[in-house]
Design a protein around this motif. Sequence first.
Motif, PDB file in Angstrom:
ATOM      1  N   SER A 206       0.848  -1.190  -0.075  1.00  0.00           N
ATOM      2  CA  SER A 206       0.111  -0.067  -0.055  1.00  0.00           C
ATOM      3  C   SER A 206       0.636   1.232  -0.174  1.00  0.00           C
ATOM      4  CB  SER A 206      -0.964   0.171   1.146  1.00  0.00           C
ATOM      5  OG  SER A 206      -0.180   0.345   2.518  1.00  0.00           O
ATOM      6  N   GLY A 207       2.143   1.216   0.674  1.00  0.00           N
ATOM      7  CA  GLY A 207       3.011   2.229   0.319  1.00  0.00           C
ATOM      8  C   GLY A 207       2.843   2.916   1.701  1.00  0.00           C
TER       9      GLY A 207
ATOM     10  N   TYR B  97      -5.625   1.408  -2.408  1.00  0.00           N
ATOM     11  CA  TYR B  97      -5.252   2.255  -1.705  1.00  0.00           C
ATOM     12  C   TYR B  97      -3.802   3.124  -2.238  1.00  0.00           C
ATOM     13  CZ  TYR B  97      -3.646   4.445   2.800  1.00  0.00           C
ATOM     14  OH  TYR B  97      -2.901   5.373   3.984  1.00  0.00           O
ATOM     15  N   ALA B  98      -3.124   2.393  -2.777  1.00  0.00           N
ATOM     16  CA  ALA B  98      -1.823   3.068  -3.209  1.00  0.00           C
ATOM     17  C   ALA B  98      -2.079   3.897  -4.419  1.00  0.00           C
ATOM     18  CB  ALA B  98      -0.786   2.016  -3.774  1.00  0.00           C
TER      19      ALA B  98
ATOM     20  N   THR C  27      -0.152  10.256  -4.046  1.00  0.00           N
ATOM     21  CA  THR C  27       0.948  10.374  -5.051  1.00  0.00           C
ATOM     22  C   THR C  27       1.998   9.262  -4.964  1.00  0.00           C
ATOM     23  OG1 THR C  27       2.674  11.354  -3.472  1.00  0.00           O
ATOM     24  CG2 THR C  27       1.145  12.922  -4.694  1.00  0.00           C
ATOM     25  N   GLU C  28       2.798   8.791  -5.903  1.00  0.00           N
ATOM     26  CA  GLU C  28       3.695   7.672  -5.760  1.00  0.00           C
ATOM     27  C   GLU C  28       4.364   7.556  -4.524  1.00  0.00           C
ATOM     28  OE1 GLU C  28       7.302   5.351  -8.286  1.00  0.00           O
ATOM     29  OE2 GLU C  28       6.400   7.602  -9.070  1.00  0.00           O
TER      30      GLU C  28
ATOM     31  N   SER D 100       4.071   9.187  -1.591  1.00  0.00           N
ATOM     32  CA  SER D 100       2.691   9.573  -0.303  1.00  0.00           C
ATOM     33  C   SER D 100       1.796   9.154  -0.711  1.00  0.00           C
ATOM     34  CB  SER D 100       3.035  11.009  -0.082  1.00  0.00           C
ATOM     35  OG  SER D 100       4.109  11.548   0.313  1.00  0.00           O
ATOM     36  N   THR D 101       1.351   7.878  -0.230  1.00  0.00           N
ATOM     37  CA  THR D 101      -0.173   7.224  -0.700  1.00  0.00           C
ATOM     38  C   THR D 101      -1.269   7.521   0.256  1.00  0.00           C
ATOM     39  OG1 THR D 101       0.695   5.182   0.092  1.00  0.00           O
ATOM     40  CG2 THR D 101       1.305   5.621  -2.186  1.00  0.00           C
TER      41      THR D 101
ATOM     42  N   THR E 210       2.737  16.676   0.505  1.00  0.00           N
ATOM     43  CA  THR E 210       3.216  15.443   0.376  1.00  0.00           C
ATOM     44  C   THR E 210       4.576  15.536   1.158  1.00  0.00           C
ATOM     45  OG1 THR E 210       4.536  15.645  -1.478  1.00  0.00           O
ATOM     46  CG2 THR E 210       2.155  14.853  -1.618  1.00  0.00           C
TER      47      THR E 210
END
Length: 610
Positions: free
Chosen positions: A252-253, A430-431, A435-436, A438-439, A500
């Motif tokens: 999910s990051g 969710y991811a 952003t890439e 900051s998910t 972010t």
Amino acid sequence: MDLHFGDSKPTDEERAAVDALLGPPESSWEGAARDEMGAADLRWARGGREARDRRDLLLPGLHAINDRIGWISDGALDYLCRRLTVPPAEAYGVATFYAMFSVKPRPATVLHVCTDLACAAAGAPELCAGIEARLGPGSGVSVQRSPCLGLCERAPAALAIKAGDPVRTAVSAPATVHDAVLAASSPDSAPEEPPAATAVPQAGQDGLMLLHRVGVVDPTSLDDYRAHGGYTALRRAFALGPAGVIREVTDSGLVGRGGAAFPTGRKWQATASQPDHPHYLVCNADESEPGTFKDRVLMEGDPYALVEAMTIAGYATGAHKGYLYLRGEYPRALHRLEHAITQARARGLLGDDVLGQGYAFDIEIRRGAGAYICGEETALFNSIEGYRGEPRSKPPFPVEKGLFGKPTVENNVETLVNVLPILTMGAPAYAAIGTERSTGPKLFCVSGSVQRPGVYEVPFGATLGELLALTGVREGLRAVLLGGAAGGFVRADELDVPLTFEGTRQAGTTLGSGVVMAFDDTVPLPRLLLRIAEFFRDESCGQCVPCRVGTVRQEEALHRIVERTGADAAGDIALLREVGRAMRDASICGLGQTAWNAVESAIDRLGAYE
């Protein structure tokens, strides 16, 4: 171990307060009744090792005395130390570490009036003066100027605590002199605190993920929580297994929402893989950063979500015991969580066999007592263990040796609650939010010069200007403080900063825990910076020289220049830079490392002393 006890004796009330927590004493050494001849054998103590193993009950014991009496006497401290086999000198050091305790006699009622950033801008100095003039000496109320009470959306704020059995509390926010005095004089007669949903301007709107139940469900009802999707995530966690849960969280990051932004999945995996047992889970609910109140709103408005999230985190990391460290200034959150944990335990959602899956997990609440430094994870561990809340040197890291020297995963409330949508919607969905790097969604605590202060949920990547547009910024905006006292200022023409972690870093500031505090041109910026310096001076634990000395020197320099401008201040500004660099480079923990940030940004970006 030097157990040097004094001659002071506890009163019956003090003894009862300690015994209610620890049970009756078993030997004369612990303070049990003497025999029929009045003799006592103090040459031996039964269960000494077991008593020493209960050192972690020192902080709850201090709370028990302070709650019942209003302060901690020598006799009460000695009695508690006998019961726990703790040297009184060490216990005294712990008791004097926390702002909410007193080892000197004081009235049973203490009125804490917030004088921190949002409240200071909303008239806290005048409020304090009015309260003190109204109460006067001999009123039976001790008025104490307090750091942030976590009620910034309703500034200025006051919290009344009246000792007794039971202890009674009342919140007045936004506070007037009349309402604050009423809360202190008669907590039971004070107006009821508004529901948590009043702090969520978006309450009830579609598309919310973390706040969607706040203002919609009854926070005291487990059935209502389950009717609105509660415990769906825990059932999926059991279907995935511990490794599967960690994989989802990793994919999910999700990163920590407390400010450090460490990947949550990596932290969980590192803890779960440790061969040493037991493992522990600690929820850090000690949000003491000035301007931060999102965790309070979650705990008051959706307490079962945190209980469920902690259960999932414990399951994934192999922990069977979770500690929820809650700041002492949150009485309503305490009551809501105590009720939620009791209900979950009664319904088989905590205990020896959670949901019939053969997994044992339970949660214990530990209250803080007014120490900003205990938001640092290792200081928090020391506090739970019954020591002064001073940070530890790293390594070893908590995932290896944390609470009680065992592998420990520590997350704050917002981070844990994010796990629920990750498991219900799946990691890829969710991811895809944010952003890439900051998910997901992020909660922001907006206060100060805005029309609609409160907690806002927006996806990562929204700009500061877009967030402030939701809140209704007042005219004359001069600056915005991001990240709280440990954060940095941005100018009114820099509102295109993306919210972010990477975006704020590129802009030369920080996202921190999500504080967004707006200040218009009516707020005296130099006085605000001086309040930040005073805050860090007061909250430094004093363990390391750079922070202990540097925070004092920073405050002294700001005192000298607060009434001066231009060339007269140049020497002190140079000194501030030198001291700030030393604190940033050499302090043990984040308090000293960030104590200069806001002042530096105000000088460089806002020209605070030009």
